[in-house]
Design a protein around this motif. Sequence first.
Motif, PDB file in Angstrom:
ATOM      1  N   LEU A  56     -66.777 -36.435  -9.058  1.00 59.93           N
ATOM      2  CA  LEU A  56     -65.669 -36.010  -8.190  1.00 59.93           C
ATOM      3  C   LEU A  56     -65.607 -34.495  -8.108  1.00 59.93           C
ATOM      4  CD1 LEU A  56     -62.943 -38.560  -9.344  1.00 59.93           C
ATOM      5  CD2 LEU A  56     -64.111 -38.538  -7.145  1.00 59.93           C
ATOM      6  N   TRP A  57     -65.769 -33.831  -9.247  1.00 58.20           N
ATOM      7  CA  TRP A  57     -65.793 -32.363  -9.255  1.00 58.20           C
ATOM      8  C   TRP A  57     -66.929 -31.845  -8.392  1.00 58.20           C
ATOM      9  CZ3 TRP A  57     -69.502 -28.808 -10.405  1.00 58.20           C
ATOM     10  CH2 TRP A  57     -69.097 -27.480 -10.503  1.00 58.20           C
ATOM     11  N   LEU A  58     -68.111 -32.430  -8.570  1.00 60.25           N
ATOM     12  CA  LEU A  58     -69.283 -31.974  -7.832  1.00 60.25           C
ATOM     13  C   LEU A  58     -69.081 -32.141  -6.333  1.00 60.25           C
ATOM     14  CD1 LEU A  58     -72.215 -30.995  -7.693  1.00 60.25           C
ATOM     15  CD2 LEU A  58     -72.934 -33.375  -8.039  1.00 60.25           C
ATOM     16  N   ASP A  59     -68.559 -33.282  -5.926  1.00 59.81           N
ATOM     17  CA  ASP A  59     -68.369 -33.530  -4.499  1.00 59.81           C
ATOM     18  C   ASP A  59     -67.459 -32.478  -3.872  1.00 59.81           C
ATOM     19  OD1 ASP A  59     -69.241 -35.760  -2.619  1.00 59.81           O
ATOM     20  OD2 ASP A  59     -67.126 -35.584  -2.094  1.00 59.81           O
ATOM     21  N   ASN A  60     -66.475 -32.029  -4.630  1.00 58.21           N
ATOM     22  CA  ASN A  60     -65.556 -31.010  -4.119  1.00 58.21           C
ATOM     23  C   ASN A  60     -66.187 -29.627  -4.035  1.00 58.21           C
ATOM     24  OD1 ASN A  60     -63.330 -32.696  -3.737  1.00 58.21           O
ATOM     25  ND2 ASN A  60     -62.695 -32.510  -5.872  1.00 58.21           N
ATOM     26  N   HIS A  61     -67.318 -29.430  -4.706  1.00 54.91           N
ATOM     27  CA  HIS A  61     -67.940 -28.105  -4.746  1.00 54.91           C
ATOM     28  C   HIS A  61     -69.248 -28.032  -3.952  1.00 54.91           C
ATOM     29  CE1 HIS A  61     -65.055 -27.622  -8.018  1.00 54.91           C
ATOM     30  NE2 HIS A  61     -65.233 -26.327  -7.908  1.00 54.91           N
ATOM     31  N   LEU A  62     -69.597 -29.095  -3.274  1.00 56.14           N
ATOM     32  CA  LEU A  62     -70.802 -29.079  -2.447  1.00 56.14           C
ATOM     33  C   LEU A  62     -70.502 -28.500  -1.076  1.00 56.14           C
ATOM     34  CD1 LEU A  62     -72.301 -32.604  -3.266  1.00 56.14           C
ATOM     35  CD2 LEU A  62     -73.130 -30.380  -4.074  1.00 56.14           C
ATOM     36  N   LYS A  63     -71.539 -28.019  -0.410  1.00 58.61           N
ATOM     37  CA  LYS A  63     -71.399 -27.520   0.946  1.00 58.61           C
ATOM     38  C   LYS A  63     -71.060 -28.674   1.882  1.00 58.61           C
ATOM     39  CE  LYS A  63     -72.698 -23.176   0.181  1.00 58.61           C
ATOM     40  NZ  LYS A  63     -71.861 -21.994   0.456  1.00 58.61           N
ATOM     41  N   ALA A  64     -70.720 -28.338   3.108  1.00 56.36           N
ATOM     42  CA  ALA A  64     -70.333 -29.352   4.082  1.00 56.36           C
ATOM     43  C   ALA A  64     -71.518 -30.216   4.499  1.00 56.36           C
ATOM     44  CB  ALA A  64     -69.701 -28.699   5.306  1.00 56.36           C
TER      45      ALA A  64
ATOM     46  N   PRO B  57     -67.828 -38.663  -0.628  1.00 55.94           N
ATOM     47  CA  PRO B  57     -68.494 -38.737   0.679  1.00 55.94           C
ATOM     48  C   PRO B  57     -69.632 -37.746   0.864  1.00 55.94           C
ATOM     49  CG  PRO B  57     -66.286 -37.761   0.857  1.00 55.94           C
ATOM     50  CD  PRO B  57     -66.393 -38.335  -0.507  1.00 55.94           C
ATOM     51  N   LYS B  58     -69.535 -36.572   0.262  1.00 55.25           N
ATOM     52  CA  LYS B  58     -70.613 -35.595   0.421  1.00 55.25           C
ATOM     53  C   LYS B  58     -71.876 -36.041  -0.320  1.00 55.25           C
ATOM     54  CE  LYS B  58     -67.554 -31.585   0.979  1.00 55.25           C
ATOM     55  NZ  LYS B  58     -67.124 -30.309   0.356  1.00 55.25           N
TER      56      LYS B  58
END
Length: 205
Positions: free
Chosen positions: A138-146, A180-181
Amino acid sequence: MIKVYGVPGWGSAISELMLTLADIPYQFINVDGFDSPGPQRELLEKRNPLCQVPTLELENGEIMTETAAIALMVLDRCPDLAPPVGRVERQQFQRLLVWLVANVYPTFTYADYPERWSPDAPEQLEQNCIAYRKSLYLWLDNHLKAGPWALGEQLTLIDCYLCVMRSWGPRAQWFAANTPKINAIADSVCQLPKLHKVLKDNEII
């Protein structure tokens, strides 16, 4: 030619994807069952006493282990699979490469064999590790590019990690609903024709 000692669907799949993207030829040697006494373990142990996959035997006979180290070796041969030196994205690539193996990998080390580490409460250890792993994703998904890739417009070796990791616990359905990312990046990797054979061999598609 490089020899990759691994098991279909395990961490060796990440190395296979990286080598394939870089057009580095290799031979895959299946050591399924290495985690129990027997000929497969003996075969792997001769090359890596820690009996971990992936273990790579390079063209010169040297042994290479650890997927992050393997990624750096691949980049020596194919620099285009990471952002250029000097770019901000390069620093983020380096951070995520180490972050994935330092944070996510241990949750599998302990949750896959909880009785080794907590014989009195293996189920509790497994549950705690899985819950922590989910929080990391969850943390990673929030920190990935679009998108479309982990670091934006450029396909990098980080994307190989995310594609394979989505096939592990908590499995694709959880990723689709919660990250989702990561899910979109893994889908994009699965759509690369160059990688179809490796992905099929590892039962990722």
